[in-house]
Design an enzyme around this catalytic site. Structure first.
Site, PDB file in Angstrom:
ATOM      1  CG  HIS A 229      -0.310   0.059   2.518  1.00 11.32           C
ATOM      2  ND1 HIS A 229       0.328  -1.021   3.070  1.00 11.32           N
ATOM      3  CD2 HIS A 229      -0.155   1.076   3.400  1.00 11.32           C
ATOM      4  CE1 HIS A 229       0.843  -0.668   4.246  1.00 11.32           C
ATOM      5  NE2 HIS A 229       0.567   0.592   4.456  1.00 11.32           N
ATOM      6  CG  ASP A 230       2.174   3.440   3.082  1.00  7.40           C
ATOM      7  OD1 ASP A 230       1.345   4.138   2.465  1.00  7.40           O
ATOM      8  OD2 ASP A 230       2.200   3.341   4.322  1.00  7.40           O
ATOM      9  CE  LYS A 233       4.263   6.126   4.139  1.00  7.54           C
ATOM     10  NZ  LYS A 233       4.228   5.480   5.475  1.00  7.54           N
ATOM     11  CG  HIS A 258       2.191   7.731   0.234  1.00  4.91           C
ATOM     12  ND1 HIS A 258       1.503   8.672   0.948  1.00  4.91           N
ATOM     13  CD2 HIS A 258       1.673   6.539   0.638  1.00  4.91           C
ATOM     14  CE1 HIS A 258       0.630   8.092   1.750  1.00  4.91           C
ATOM     15  NE2 HIS A 258       0.699   6.786   1.582  1.00  4.91           N
ATOM     16  CG  HIS A 285      -3.717   7.627   2.839  1.00  2.00           C
ATOM     17  ND1 HIS A 285      -3.704   7.506   4.210  1.00  2.00           N
ATOM     18  CD2 HIS A 285      -2.516   7.137   2.418  1.00  2.00           C
ATOM     19  CE1 HIS A 285      -2.559   6.995   4.603  1.00  2.00           C
ATOM     20  NE2 HIS A 285      -1.806   6.752   3.533  1.00  2.00           N
ATOM     21  CG  ASP A 313      -1.889   1.590   6.719  1.00  2.47           C
ATOM     22  OD1 ASP A 313      -0.848   1.135   7.242  1.00  2.47           O
ATOM     23  OD2 ASP A 313      -1.940   2.690   6.141  1.00  2.47           O
TER      24      ASP A 313
END
Ligand code: C2E
Ligand code: SIN
Ligand code: SIN
Ligand code: FE
Ligand code: FE
Length: 398
Positions: A229-230, A233, A258, A285, A313
């Site tokens: 998911h990240d 970044k 991100h 998000h 998360d």
């Protein structure tokens, strides 16, 4: 049982298996259910599914109903099951103790008295024996030819499941490893315990997905894709990502990217799991009420997978330490998320979080324990304690 009734029962059994396969039930569950049904229908006392361990040249019991021993291992060629695995032919024995192929030592050890045995091979596509399906001790008389026919049909089905599951598993495992390594690269910079966060949030995502009514395999896909998911970044500068304080509005604007970076990195991938991960990266998000980022999508316009993963998360982010914050208690994290049901989060997913909290905390403990063990093992590997330099044994104070 009347003959007609018996036939009907057998037919409905096959229909039920068809449905289970359509619902993508896991292999273990499926084999367990098949064995249970077989045991009932054939009025057998015991039912086991042996699989061949090609590496060790043994058979081991994947499923063993009615037995005390959890796993039984027998060399291929020994005993009835071993005979069936070696020759690929079925056997139907009326009196086991009169059959020279029967391995009496097992009964002697366990105190069980085997009388009748029906065993058929589980054959793979290439005809090779993958294992043996065996029932013991019919309640009355011995196993009939019809019993044998039914067991053969079910053995064919079971063999197909086993073969597909194995092929599928290998593929998944290699995908999983690649994905997991990519995810570690993305997150190792901003968290001391990235591995733990990823493993935990991945497990939570799978549990929530099943709680949302998704099939086992759909939930597995989400579990595997969630750690990415990240991944976006990686494109965020350290000055922002590792800032041990609150971000300025400008920094946060940069940080928000991100999501789209991650989605772009993963988009149009050939792998289904990576495409799923792309959906999760872009949507994790977004807020249920349409006030999230990057696209301010609302409600079901946000993918279900992202709505699930965001709860997993945030739950884990809140209850762990970050460079910019301390860890919250589980109670505070659940309270925070519950208060935001219908605002930040899909209320249904939040309800599942609350309902499944015991299972989630269990998975959390398990992953935390596992990481400690893994770290200890890797330390031991890199810095082995040699016999010579090991400290002398200390006498325990009594
Ligand atoms: P992350 O650390 O993985 O956090 C993921 C999400 O968990 C956050 O998304 C937020 O929804 C929730 N969360 C985590 N910690 C807290 C907290 O202490 N309070 C509250 N209310 N929610 C929390 P968000 O806010 O969109 O942030 C996305 C990412 O931006 C974070 O991922 C983190 O890498 C970074 N970030 C956010 N705020 C800060 C900050 O103040 N300082 C630094 N250095 N990074 C931040
Ligand atoms: C890995 O080994 O890096 C990922 C696979 C796993 O341990 O779940
Ligand atoms: C991990 O090992 O944490 C990644 C995915 C999973 O097996 O849950
Ligand atoms: Fe994120
Ligand atoms: Fe995260």
């Amino acid at each position: 049982m009347g003959r007609r009734q018996e036939l009907e029962q057998r037919q409905s059994l096959l229909a039920r298996f068809g449905r289970m396969v359509a619902a993508e039930t896991s292999l273990d569950t499926l084999l367990g259910i098949i064995a249970e049904e077989v045991r009932n229908i054939l009025s057998a006392d015991r039912c086991s599914v042996f699989l061949v361990d090609f590496y060790k040249g043994e058979l081991w019991t994947k499923i063993a109903l009615g037995m005390e021993e959890k796993v039984l291992r027998i060399p291929i060629g020994q005993g009835i099951a071993g005979f069936v695995a070696r020759t690929g032919s079925a056997v139907n024995i009326r009196d086991a103790y009169k059959d020279t192929r029967f391995a009496q030592d097992l009964d002697r050890i366990t105190g069980y008295q085997t009388r009748t045995v029906l065993a058929v091979p589980l054959r793979g596509r290439d005809g090779k024996a993958l294992g043996v399906f065996e029932v013991l001790n019919k309640a009355k008389g011995s196993f009939t030819e019809e019993d044998e026919g039914l067991l053969r049909i079910l053995a064919t089905m079971a063999a197909t499941f086993i073969e597909n599951a194995t092929l599928y598993d290998d593929l998944r495992r290699s995908h999983l490893e690649t994905i997991y390594r990519m995810a570690l690269v993305a997150e190792y910079r901003d968290q001391e315990d990235t591995g733990r966060h990823l493993r935990r949030m991945s497990r939570f995502s799978g549990i929530l997905a099943q709680g949302m009514g998704l099939s086992f395999l759909e939930a597995e896909d989400i579990r595997y894709a969630a750690p990415l998911h990240d991944i976006g970044k990686v494109a965020i500068p350290d000055s922002i990502l590792r800032k041990p304080a609150k971000l300025t509005p400008e920094e946060f604007e940069e940080m928000k990217k991100h999501t789209v970076y991650g989605a772009k990195m993963l988009a149009n991938a050939e792998s289904r799991l990576l495409r799923l991960a792309s959906k999760i990266a872009v949507g994790h998000h977004e807020f249920w009420d349409g006030t999230g980022y990057p696209y301010a999508l609302k409600g079901e316009a946000i993918s279900l997978e992202a709505r699930i993963v965001t709860v997993a998360d945030v739950f884990d982010a809140l209850s762990s330490k970050r460079v910019y914050k301390g860890e919250w208690t589980v109670e505070d994290a659940v309270k925070y998320i519950s208060e935001r049901a219908g605002k930040q989060f899909d209320p249904k997913v939040v309800a599942v979080l609350v309902e499944k909290l015991p299972e989630i905390l269990e998975a959390r403990d398990e992953e935390n324990r596992r990481m400690v063990e893994d770290e200890a093992a890797s330390l031991q590997q890199h810095f082995p304690v040699s016999q010579a330099s090991a400290p002398p044994p200390t006498s325990k104070p009594s």
